[in-house]
Design an enzyme around this catalytic site. Structure first.
Site, PDB file in Angstrom:
ATOM      1  N   SER A  47       0.824  -1.205   0.000  1.00  0.00           N
ATOM      2  CA  SER A  47       0.000   0.000   0.000  1.00  0.00           C
ATOM      3  C   SER A  47       0.860   1.258   0.000  1.00  0.00           C
ATOM      4  O   SER A  47       0.477   2.273  -0.585  1.00  0.00           O
ATOM      5  CB  SER A  47      -0.959  -0.004   1.190  1.00  0.00           C
ATOM      6  OG  SER A  47      -0.258  -0.058   2.412  1.00  0.00           O
ATOM      7  N   GLU A  48       2.037   1.219   0.649  1.00  0.00           N
ATOM      8  CA  GLU A  48       2.942   2.370   0.618  1.00  0.00           C
ATOM      9  C   GLU A  48       4.397   1.898   0.621  1.00  0.00           C
ATOM     10  O   GLU A  48       4.740   0.899   1.258  1.00  0.00           O
ATOM     11  CB  GLU A  48       2.755   3.288   1.842  1.00  0.00           C
ATOM     12  CG  GLU A  48       1.349   3.769   2.076  1.00  0.00           C
ATOM     13  CD  GLU A  48       0.897   4.839   1.122  1.00  0.00           C
ATOM     14  OE1 GLU A  48       1.745   5.398   0.402  1.00  0.00           O
ATOM     15  OE2 GLU A  48      -0.316   5.131   1.123  1.00  0.00           O
ATOM     16  N   THR A  49       5.221   2.644  -0.092  1.00  0.00           N
ATOM     17  CA  THR A  49       6.675   2.535   0.022  1.00  0.00           C
ATOM     18  C   THR A  49       7.199   3.898   0.436  1.00  0.00           C
ATOM     19  O   THR A  49       6.859   4.915  -0.178  1.00  0.00           O
ATOM     20  CB  THR A  49       7.316   2.086  -1.299  1.00  0.00           C
ATOM     21  OG1 THR A  49       6.837   0.776  -1.632  1.00  0.00           O
ATOM     22  CG2 THR A  49       8.828   2.039  -1.189  1.00  0.00           C
TER      23      THR A  49
END
Length: 267
Positions: A47-49
């Site tokens: 979902s996020e980096t």
């Protein structure tokens, strides 16, 4: 071959493997082009980096979903702070300052928890888009409250309806904005409220635990429950816990994190 770049995966807002919200954390040696950052985030497919770049004693911090850059992300900030402490890159008793698209954000270790100092994301009442109801698969009669934060729609339902939601994600992706925060009064004794977060337009069908959503969940439930310190449970399949309290126009998010793996990028 390019210089090797340290890369980590951390589960945020949990102290157990295979729960909480996984985020990748990339420790940059130098600034990289947005297309490269986006490519790494798509490759990680989380979902996020989070991308960290040293700036003196502080850090530049940027967050990417698999499809776009976002202005604010709680769980990837928690993951980034955990990596810095885990790798002994900052002293445990020193606050960490991150320079972001949402301004400076502070993280610090407090006992077994990491605390993040984030801006409150206020909620204003709004009109009901038909696509939102169609995408969630509910009727307007189920709504206890409908509002809009700077990035998301904000909906209160009852706990049973919230847990049973099975959204039509292609339809929900057509709703303008980043995503949809859905919340209810808690049906578990350990929490004050529960929530879920859907953002298919940002490449995230359902986010496991969403720190930034709690910047709106806190003021809403603090006023409704007349409490200044709250605990939220995000009722996704993985689940996760967020402690929240207010400090003026800021929200302090508290959570735990666990390093799952580490390696190196060689591209």
């Amino acid at each position: 071959m390019s210089a090797k770049i340290p890369l980590f995966q951390v589960n945020a807002f949990t102290d157990r493997p295979f729960s909480g919200n996984p985020a990748a954390v990339c420790l940059l040696h130098e600034d990289r082009e947005p297309a490269w950052l986006q490519g790494v985030a798509a490759e990680m497919n989380l979902s996020e980096t989070a991308f960290l770049l040293p700036q003196g004693q502080d850090f530049q911090l940027r967050w990417f979903t698999p499809t776009l850059e976002v202005d604010l992300c709680g769980h990837a900030t928690l993951a980034a702070a955990h990596v810095l402490l885990n790798q002994n890159l900052v002293p445990a008793d020193q606050p960490m300052t991150f320079h972001t698209r949402s301004g400076p954000l502070i993280a610090r270790q407090v006992g077994n928890y990491l605390e993040l100092d984030f801006p409150i994301q206020p909620i204003v009442p709004t009109e009901l888009p038909e696509l939102l109801i169609a995408g969630l698969g509910i009727t307007g009669a189920k709504l206890k409250f409908l509002g809009k934060t700077p990035a998301d729609y904000f909906i209160e339902l009852d706990a049973e309806t919230l847990r049973g939601l099975q959204p039509n994600f292609p339809t929900l992706a057509q709703v303008p904005g980043r995503g949809v925060i859905v919340t209810a009064k808690a049906d578990v004794p350990e929490a004050d409220f529960i929530s879920r977060f859907f953002a298919p337009a940002a490449g995230i069908a359902e986010d496991p635990v969403t720190g930034s959503a709690h910047c709106s969940l806190y003021p809403y439930w603090s006023e409704k429950l007349d409490k200044k310190q709250l605990t939220g449970f995000q009722a996704s399949g993985r689940g996760g816990w967020v402690k929240v309290r207010g400090e003026g126009e800021r929200v302090v998010l508290g959570g735990q994190a666990l390093l799952i793996w580490q390696g190196e990028l060689v591209v």
